[in-house]
Structure formats: structure tokens, C-alpha cells
Design an enzyme around this catalytic site. Structure first.
Site, PDB file in Angstrom:
ATOM      1  N   ASP A  50      62.607  47.178  -6.343  1.00  0.00           N
ATOM      2  CA  ASP A  50      63.164  47.479  -7.661  1.00  0.00           C
ATOM      3  C   ASP A  50      62.963  46.315  -8.642  1.00  0.00           C
ATOM      4  OD1 ASP A  50      64.101  49.718  -6.349  1.00  0.00           O
ATOM      5  OD2 ASP A  50      66.201  49.420  -6.899  1.00  0.00           O
ATOM      6  N   HIS A 100      63.040  53.406 -13.064  1.00  0.00           N
ATOM      7  CA  HIS A 100      64.267  52.611 -12.865  1.00  0.00           C
ATOM      8  C   HIS A 100      64.888  52.252 -14.220  1.00  0.00           C
ATOM      9  CE1 HIS A 100      67.001  50.368 -10.333  1.00  0.00           C
ATOM     10  NE2 HIS A 100      66.607  49.182 -10.726  1.00  0.00           N
ATOM     11  N   HIS A 104      67.457  48.652 -17.721  1.00  0.00           N
ATOM     12  CA  HIS A 104      68.375  48.345 -16.621  1.00  0.00           C
ATOM     13  C   HIS A 104      69.856  48.263 -17.018  1.00  0.00           C
ATOM     14  CE1 HIS A 104      69.441  46.485 -12.681  1.00  0.00           C
ATOM     15  NE2 HIS A 104      68.350  47.083 -12.288  1.00  0.00           N
ATOM     16  N   HIS A 194      63.662  43.723  -3.818  1.00  0.00           N
ATOM     17  CA  HIS A 194      63.366  43.531  -5.244  1.00  0.00           C
ATOM     18  C   HIS A 194      62.099  42.702  -5.445  1.00  0.00           C
ATOM     19  CE1 HIS A 194      67.616  44.630  -5.244  1.00  0.00           C
ATOM     20  NE2 HIS A 194      67.446  45.044  -6.490  1.00  0.00           N
TER      21      HIS A 194
HETATM   22 ZN   LIG Z   1      67.579  47.377 -10.442  1.00  0.00          ZN
END
Ligand SMILES: [Zn+2]
Length: 247
Positions: A50, A100, A104, A194
Site C-alpha cells: 500500500d 487506495h 489517503h 507498504h
Molecule cells: Zn494506506
């Protein structure tokens, strides 16, 4: 125990969400259908990354390539704008790409209109940049709202959370990240890691250093890393002109 998301507001979200949503609530089906693990009748697991693309993503791609591993990247739209070439490289190497959001946010603090714009804009930027129209979405912090599900449905996005994580947003070394990532892994596990940092504070060198350890540990347990779409039995993402070089 599940708290209604609407009861968690303001700054409490930031403090509570990381630990809370990383565990049980990410599996909640309360507001909408959510996949948090894949099929359990094979020996396959999936790796997901991510918050990229970011400055360490290319190094990660090299490591994944050396290990012949396919992964899914849940990209932030504004990061795709910052690093379009890296986003394209992710696509060209045959990795899967998910939405995503654009910047954010924690969706519980955003209006329905803003939430829709976040998903729409990210979808548009990812498609224009990579020639891939994502079929998968993962909301920031795993926080889902009714507005999020409505926006995701409009874009035909399937929501995919995770069952396992290396907790690599904490200040852990590669060994610890790898240990946490594989500790409870089993057939169908969807592992969260991540390749970027939405807070812009940390690099992802330790996550990348942990990848060979994770791959070796999974292999030692007879688990194979498969494309996320296969694990959750979806059709592969549409690819327009992008050559798959990393099956
Ligand atoms: Zn994230």
C-alpha cells in the site's frame, strides 16, 4: 467487539485506527462486502503493498523480480501523479494495481461527495498513467463507510482488506517485519505491507529487506505466493498494451 465506525470521530481515529483496524475490524462485513482472505483450498497466499508508488518502490520491484514474485499494489492517486514512471513499471511487470484513494484520507471524516471524488480521481489517474483500470480497492487505514462502498460499487471495485501484516508502519527491523508478516500465514492469507509512507516520514528499506525473509519463510511452510486476483478468484485486471513480463 465492533464499534460502529460513526462513533469514532476526529483525532481519536488517528490514534485508534492503526491498531484497531489492523486487527479485527478490517474483516467486518457490516457496511458492505469485503474480502479479507482468499481461497483456502490451495497452498497460496498473496502479498500486497500500500501507499506507493514512492521512492523505494523500484528497489522493491527489483527484489520481487529476482524472487519471481507477483504482488498487488494499492496505489494512492497523488503518488501516481508524483511517480508516473514507477507506476507504469509496476504495471509493465505484470503486478496487479488497486485503488487506495487519491490522497489517503480517513473516509469516516469525509463527506459522501469527497469520498466519491477520492476514488473516482484515483481510478482515473491510475488508468491514464498505467493503462490499467483497477478492479480492486482498499480504503486508507481499512476504514470503510457507506459512502465508500457506494463509490466503490459505482466503479466496480471489489474491496480487499488483509488477514496478516508485517506492521511495517511501526519502527521495526526487517527480521521483525518478516516474522510478523508470516507468523499466522496460511492458505488464503492476504499479507499487508507498504512500499510508501502516507505520512511521508519513513522510507521502506526495512520492508524491502524483509521480503526475501518473508518469501523464504512462506516457502518453508509449503505456501506459494500467487496473484491476489487468483487468490480471491477474480478475473485478471484488464491490461491494455502492457506486456506481462513477470508472470
Ligand atoms: Zn494506506
Amino acid at each position: 467487539m465492533l464499534l460502529p465506525i460513526s462513533m469514532i470521530t476526529g483525532s481519536a481515529v488517528a490514534a485508534a485506527s492503526a491498531a484497531y483496524y489492523a486487527t479485527s475490524a478490517v474483516r467486518s462485513q457490516w457496511l458492505g462486502a469485503t474480502v479479507w482472505r482468499g481461497r483456502t483450498d490451495t497452498n497460496e497466499v498473496a502479498l500486497t503493498f500500500d501507499d506507493g508508488p514512492d521512492k523505494d518502490t523500484e528497489e522493491l520491484l527489483d527484489v520481487l523480480g529476482d524472487l519471481n514474485v507477483n504482488a498487488a499494489f494499492f496505489m494512492i492517486g497523488s503518488q501516481v501523479e508524483r511517480h508516473p514512471d514507477i507506476a507504469r513499471r509496476v504495471a509493465e511487470l505484470g503486478h496487479e494495481i488497486g485503488n487506495h484513494s487519491y490522497s489517503h484520507p480517513i473516509f469516516v471524516s469525509r463527506s459522501a461527495n469527497e469520498t466519491r471524488k477520492q476514488l473516482d480521481l484515483a481510478q482515473q489517474i491510475i488508468a491514464e498513467t498505467t493503462d490499467i483500470r483497477p478492479l480492486l480497492a482498499r480504503p486508507p487505514y481499512g476504514v470503510r463507510t457507506r459512502a465508500y462502498f457506494s463509490a466503490a460499487r459505482n466503479l466496480n471495485l471489489q474491496t480487499v482488506q488483509w488477514s496478516d501484516t508485517g506492521f511495517d508502519w511501526k519502527d521495526h527491523d526487517a527480521e521483525r517485519i518478516a516474522r510478523d508478516a508470516v507468523q499466522h500465514a496460511r492458505a488464503g492469507s492476504i499479507i499487508l505491507l507498504h512500499d510508501g509512507d502516507s505520512a511521508g516520514k519513513s522510507d521502506r528499506k526495512r520492508t524491502i529487506a524483509g521480503i526475501p525473509l518473508i518469501v523464504a519463510a512462506l516457502k518453508a511452510r509449503g505456501l506459494e505466493i500467487a496473484p491476489l486476483s487468483r487468490l480471491i478468484e477474480m478475473k485478471s485486471q484488464p491490461q491494455f498494451g502492457a506486456e506481462q513480463t513477470n508472470a
